[in-house]
Design an enzyme around this catalytic site. Structure first.
Site, PDB file in Angstrom:
ATOM      1  N   GLY A  27       0.841  -1.204   0.000  1.00 24.45           N
ATOM      2  CA  GLY A  27       0.000   0.000   0.000  1.00 24.45           C
ATOM      3  C   GLY A  27       0.865   1.239   0.000  1.00 24.45           C
TER       4      GLY A  27
ATOM      5  N   GLY B 252      -0.219   5.312  -0.992  1.00 28.21           N
ATOM      6  CA  GLY B 252      -1.109   6.156  -0.187  1.00 28.21           C
ATOM      7  C   GLY B 252      -0.331   7.301   0.455  1.00 28.21           C
TER       8      GLY B 252
ATOM      9  CB  ILE C  58      -4.133  -2.233  -5.828  1.00 32.04           C
ATOM     10  CG1 ILE C  58      -5.050  -3.190  -6.533  1.00 32.04           C
ATOM     11  CG2 ILE C  58      -4.651  -0.819  -5.843  1.00 32.04           C
ATOM     12  CD1 ILE C  58      -6.284  -3.550  -5.735  1.00 32.04           C
TER      13      ILE C  58
ATOM     14  CG  ASP D 275      -6.001  -7.196  -4.465  1.00 28.80           C
ATOM     15  OD1 ASP D 275      -5.993  -6.981  -3.235  1.00 28.80           O
ATOM     16  OD2 ASP D 275      -7.027  -7.505  -5.105  1.00 28.80           O
ATOM     17  CB  ILE D 276      -2.631  -6.989   0.469  1.00 27.73           C
ATOM     18  CG1 ILE D 276      -2.035  -7.822   1.608  1.00 27.73           C
ATOM     19  CG2 ILE D 276      -3.896  -6.249   0.922  1.00 27.73           C
ATOM     20  CD1 ILE D 276      -0.803  -8.606   1.290  1.00 27.73           C
TER      21      ILE D 276
ATOM     22  CE1 TYR E 277      -8.876   2.895   8.596  1.00 27.74           C
ATOM     23  CE2 TYR E 277      -9.673   4.627  10.051  1.00 27.74           C
ATOM     24  CZ  TYR E 277      -8.635   4.011   9.383  1.00 27.74           C
ATOM     25  OH  TYR E 277      -7.357   4.512   9.490  1.00 27.74           O
TER      26      TYR E 277
ATOM     27  CE  LYS F 196      -6.577   0.834  10.289  1.00 27.35           C
ATOM     28  NZ  LYS F 196      -5.400   0.215   9.689  1.00 27.35           N
TER      29      LYS F 196
HETATM   30  C1  AKB Z   1      -9.384   8.726   8.675  1.00 28.56           C
HETATM   31  O1  AKB Z   1      -9.809   9.893   8.829  1.00 28.56           O
HETATM   32  O2  AKB Z   1     -10.090   7.772   8.333  1.00 28.56           O
HETATM   33  C2  AKB Z   1      -7.928   8.456   8.982  1.00 28.56           C
HETATM   34  C3  AKB Z   1      -7.733   8.043  10.392  1.00 28.56           C
HETATM   35  C4  AKB Z   1      -7.947   8.995  11.490  1.00 28.56           C
HETATM   36  O3  AKB Z   1      -7.394   6.930  10.628  1.00 28.56           O
HETATM   37  N1  AKB Z   1      -7.138   9.616   8.692  1.00 28.56           N
END
Ligand code: AKB
Length: 321
Positions: free
Chosen positions: A10, A13, A37, A54-55, A145, A149
């Protein structure tokens, strides 16, 4: 001559582009393999090896491991908060299956000795204290997300405890840099605002004016990432992910700071779905564990960062001062 071989997944980015440059400065150009990718217009393609990856494609990943035998892997490929909300199923798949492919390769005793994987302030949630957010406390993320995490943090710790995989991780705040485009995050208004200030002198902000979020300037993010990866294993007491802080500010505060350089700059506020995401995140992070364990100290505050961002973006656009 170093024996280290570093694989960055990646790498196109926001973070990857600058990290690859720094790693090539440390280990030598041919020792740092960048993968993504697809290619973009980044300079990293001219300065060392690049592989399309592509992981989620495990067999291609294994081919690359066979070919280069990396000793360290920085796994940065992920969908960020705002983008993942548009496609939650794929956000989960990429963020989790990609991580498992890397962790399993390290566990299976390939050449990999150490793995870096970033977490985020998104792992926190509405029941986390927003001010001086502690290392440990309520973690109830509300975005896919953030959930990925938090789950990823638990898994990297599990792979360390169960199989001795040397995993290291930081909970990044919003990252701000000028070398690449914003990558679909909720904090990314704080990148676009600088470009708008120079290009059109007007910014349409998708957050409300007083939404304070933790942020970090890219040179500090790179410094922290390299410090945690290069620290002796005995200093890494946190095998989930370290809280990390640089500065905290609201859209109105960054706007006022930019205005001291560009007096005609204007802003309007039209918050959208990202406001709800921002409201569930901390405002000010307590990063005392990182400071105590491996000596973390940030270099940039809002004022220094603004001067540096404007100077560099002006150069990018070849604008006069
Ligand atoms: C986001 O805004 O999704 C990222 C983060 C804070 O992980 N920059």
């Amino acid at each position: 001559m170093t024996n280290e071989k570093v694989l960055v997944i990646g790498s196109c980015g926001q973070l990857g582009t600058e990290l690859v440059e720094s790693l090539r400065g440390i280990y030598g150009e041919s020792h740092v393999i960048s993968t993504d990718i697809r290619k973009n217009d980044s300079v990293i393609f001219e300065t060392g090896p690049f592989e399309t990856l592509d992981i989620l494609d495990e067999s291609k990943f294994k081919e690359i491991l066979q070919k280069y035998k990396p000793t360290q892997v920085y796994h940065l490929a992920a969908l960020l908060s705002a983008t993942a909300e548009k496609n939650p199923e794929f956000g989960w798949k990429l963020n989790m299956d990609g991580l498992f492919n890397v962790l399993n390769a390290a566990k299976e005793g390939q050449s990999i000795k150490r793995v870096y994987w970033p977490s985020s302030i998104a792992a926190f949630g509405p029941n986390t204290p927003r001010i001086d957010t502690p290392q440990y406390g309520a973690m109830d993320p509300t975005t896919v997300y953030g959930i990925s995490k938090y789950a990823g943090e638990l898994y990297i710790q599990y792979y360390y405890n169960r199989w001795g995989v040397d995993t290291r991780s930081l909970r990044y705040p919003g990252l701000i840099g000028y070398k690449s485009e914003p990558g679909g995050g909720t904090t990314d208004y704080a990148v676009s605002i600088y470009h708008d200030a120079l290009k059109t002198q007007h910014h349409n902000c998708f957050l409300e004016k007083d939404t304070v979020l933790p942020m970090l300037y890219m040179p500090d993010a790179i410094k922290a990432t390299l410090e945690v990866m290069h620290a002796e294993a005995s200093k890494i007491k946190m095998r989930m992910s370290y809280n990390l802080a640089g500065m905290s500010f609201s859209p109105e505060e960054i706007y006022n700071e930019i205005k001291t350089h560009i007096p005609d700059f204007t802003i309007e506020y039209n918050s959208d779905y990202r406001q709800q995401i921002a409201n569930s995140w901390p405002a000010v992070i307590d990063d005392s564990n990182a400071r105590e364990d491996w000596g973390w100290i940030p270099d940039f505050n809002l004022e220094d960062m603004t001067t540096d961002m404007l100077l560099n973006i002006r150069q990018l656009y070849s604008l006069g001062s």
